[in-house]
Design an enzyme around this catalytic site. Structure first.
Site, PDB file in Angstrom:
ATOM      1  N   GLU A 192     -37.028   9.252   3.746  1.00 40.05           N
ATOM      2  CA  GLU A 192     -36.296   8.819   4.950  1.00 40.05           C
ATOM      3  C   GLU A 192     -36.790   9.610   6.144  1.00 40.05           C
ATOM      4  O   GLU A 192     -36.936  10.832   6.070  1.00 40.05           O
ATOM      5  CB  GLU A 192     -34.784   9.061   4.828  1.00 40.05           C
ATOM      6  N   GLU A 246     -29.481  12.503  -1.029  1.00 39.67           N
ATOM      7  CA  GLU A 246     -29.031  13.652  -0.224  1.00 39.67           C
ATOM      8  C   GLU A 246     -27.922  14.412  -0.938  1.00 39.67           C
ATOM      9  O   GLU A 246     -26.814  14.603  -0.417  1.00 39.67           O
ATOM     10  CB  GLU A 246     -28.569  13.175   1.153  1.00 39.67           C
TER      11      GLU A 246
HETATM   12  C1  BG6 Z   1     -29.308   9.683   5.698  1.00 41.40           C
HETATM   13  C2  BG6 Z   1     -28.736   8.733   4.690  1.00 41.40           C
HETATM   14  O1  BG6 Z   1     -28.400  10.718   5.844  1.00 41.40           O
HETATM   15  O2  BG6 Z   1     -29.459   9.298   6.998  1.00 41.40           O
HETATM   16  C3  BG6 Z   1     -28.717   7.286   5.134  1.00 41.40           C
HETATM   17  O3  BG6 Z   1     -29.339   8.845   3.449  1.00 41.40           O
HETATM   18  C4  BG6 Z   1     -28.387   7.223   6.592  1.00 41.40           C
HETATM   19  O4  BG6 Z   1     -27.824   6.588   4.321  1.00 41.40           O
HETATM   20  C5  BG6 Z   1     -29.450   7.947   7.400  1.00 41.40           C
HETATM   21  O5  BG6 Z   1     -28.193   5.938   7.105  1.00 41.40           O
HETATM   22  C6  BG6 Z   1     -29.227   7.925   8.886  1.00 41.40           C
HETATM   23  O6  BG6 Z   1     -27.929   8.321   9.192  1.00 41.40           O
HETATM   24  P1  BG6 Z   1     -26.981   7.444  10.109  1.00 41.40           P
HETATM   25  O7  BG6 Z   1     -25.699   8.139  10.101  1.00 41.40           O
HETATM   26  O8  BG6 Z   1     -27.634   7.438  11.426  1.00 41.40           O
HETATM   27  O9  BG6 Z   1     -26.937   6.090   9.492  1.00 41.40           O
END
Ligand code: BG6
Length: 485
Positions: free
Chosen positions: A384, A192
């Site tokens: 993701e 990201e």
């Molecule tokens: C993304 C990241 O922004 O979202 C992860 O690459 C992160 O590291 C995921 O865990 C979800 O975000 P959060 O804040 O809910 O853990």
């Protein structure tokens, strides 16, 4: 004669799997020679709607370094993947994972960032992880930098704000490319990367308390150094392991205009460009004109070495990856002033939101995939996507139908995008095992197919428990995305 064919569904060999990051799962922050990382100095917040990731100052850093416990720093304990990796990978294999995305903690390999020689014990840990994956024919997709770097580099160079960090990073990348040659077909440079515009967690640069203008200058300069380091890593990989591929990684934030008012449409376009800028540089190899205008109007001066532009141009990424969680709404500035000064993150009345207020938009994923494919014509990878929710463990079971619904609706749209002609390599849902939240450092924001018995304060047995979604995803993979029931 022109044959009107189109892909009907997920291609054979589509890479289904899951994704994690070292600092959110591994724990073992102070064993086997590991150095302290930037992720491990970020304190947990108490209110789940706050975020902790940007709030590092010189003072909080000193306190964190002096603190040898994990009480206020949950990313130091993760979910102890370091000692459970065999069990966890076996569970991924049971679900049928074809790919597992994980990151290497730079601070395990070069604990002080610029050590003469790498830390052998750190390299051995990832040898073992890769051996375990190979046992199950699971393809590794490795992120080189997922929101962490050795804290020593923050202390010496203010993280990526210092040009010296490029050389330190590329020594690390060369080391791991050589060590794992032939074992990792897919790599990502910076997770990201666009979130570097939010500060510390991505840039490793302390800039809290500075004026907005000063922050902009530091952050975009740090990001420039990351672009160059990423391009050098691309060059290294192609030399060291010619069959491996390397990709960029963007937190894709599709935004919609708040109304059909052309001013809102233009504001949304601008907002979108500021998000796509990163992939534009990494995929096309040059800074786009619209950003040069933005820099000029905001007094940002990117200091480049003479060879930087050539390095970027000669080493674009092989594929493009992104995370996808939500979409936003943009409207132009109420006073009709500069469209650059717009409201972001507006609510969309057509969408529902998660327990943490993230707006859920499966159709937006199809829109995103089509737009990204049209813009770059390079293979895409969704690395993701997932739902952070408050799960309830009852009688050793978690009935997470809401997670199944979320994932199903996104996979359906992914399939539509493939039928639209998008070249998609795979899908790694976020957080197949529960892990420490990146933004709030909580444990109770859970994403997994596998529940981990640990609470926000680190209490629990660390037992791994399959949720209802476990069997569901197993079925999805076994049917190559055909059975989403
Ligand atoms: C993304 C990241 O922004 O979202 C992860 O690459 C992160 O590291 C995921 O865990 C979800 O975000 P959060 O804040 O809910 O853990």
């Amino acid at each position: 004669m022109y044959k009107q064919t189109y892909p009907k569904s997920f291609p054979k060999g589509f890479l289904w799997g899951g994704a994690t990051a070292a600092n959110q799962v591994e724990g073992a922050w102070n064993v086997d020679g590991k150095g302290l990382s930037t992720a491990e100095v970020v304190q947990k917040v108490d209110d789940r709607h706050q975020v902790s990731m940007g709030d590092v100052t010189q003072e909080t850093l000193d306190i964190a370094i002096a603190d040898k416990t994990d009480t206020r720093y949950p990313k130091r304990r993760g979910v102890d993947f370091y000692h459970h990796y065999k069990e966890d990978i076996a569970l991924f294999a049971e679900m049928g994972f074809k790919v597992y995305r994980f990151s290497i903690a730079w601070s395990r390999i070069f604990p002080q960032g610029e050590d003469q020689t790498p830390n052998e014990a750190g390299l051995v840990f990832y040898d073992h992880v890769l051996e375990e994956l190979a046992k199950y024919d699971m393809v590794p997709l490795v992120t080189l930098s997922h929101y962490e770097m050795p804290i020593a580099l923050t202390q010496k160079y203010n993280g990526w704000a210092g040009r010296e960090t490029i050389a330190a990073f590329n020594k690390f990348t060369e080391t791991v490319f050589n060590r794992y040659r032939g074992k990792v077909p897919y790599w990502l440079t910076f997770n990201e990367i666009n979130t570097g515009t939010w500060g510390f967690h991505e840039t490793g640069a302390i800039d809290k308390g500075l004026s907005e203008k000063e922050q902009l200058q530091i952050r975009y300069q740090a990001l420039h150094h990351q672009f160059v380091a990423s391009a050098i890593a691309t060059k290294q990989l192609h030399r060291i392991d010619a069959s491996a591929q390397i990709g960029s990684m963007l937190a894709r934030m599709q935004t919609y205009p708040a109304t059909p008012n052309p001013e809102d449409v233009r504001a949304a376009q601008l907002e979108d460009e500021k998000n796509l800028f990163f992939t534009d540089v990494q995929a096309r190899g040059e800074y786009p004109e619209y950003m040069n205008r933005f820099f000029k109007e905001n007094d940002v001066v990117i200091h480049m070495a003479e060879s930087d532009q050539d390095i970027l141009l000669e080493n674009p990424v092989d594929f493009i990856s992104f995370s996808y969680y939500m979409t936003n709404v943009t409207q132009h500035d109420q006073d009709g002033d500069s469209v650059g000064n717009m409201v972001i993150g507006g609510r969309n009345p057509y969408l529902k939101e998660s327990d943490w207020g993230w707006q859920i938009d499966p159709v937006g994923l199809r829109i995103t995939l089509n737009a990204m494919w049209d813009r770059y014509r390079k293979p895409l990878f969704i690395v993701e996507n997932g739902l952070g929710a408050l799960d309830k463990l009852e009688d050793n079971q978690v009935h997470d139908q809401y997670r199944i619904d979320y994932l199903r609706s996104h996979i359906e749209q992914m399939k539509e995008a493939i039928m639209d002609g998008v070249n998609l390599l795979g899908y790694t849902m976020w957080g197949p095992i529960d892990l420490i939240s990146f933004s709030t450092s909580e444990m109770s924001k859970r994403y997994g197919f596998i529940y981990i018995d640990q609470d926000d304060d680190g209490n629990g047995t660390l037992n791994r428990i399959k949720k209802d979604s476990f069997a569901w995803y197993q079925k999805v993979i076994a049917s190559n995305g055909e059975d989403l029931g």
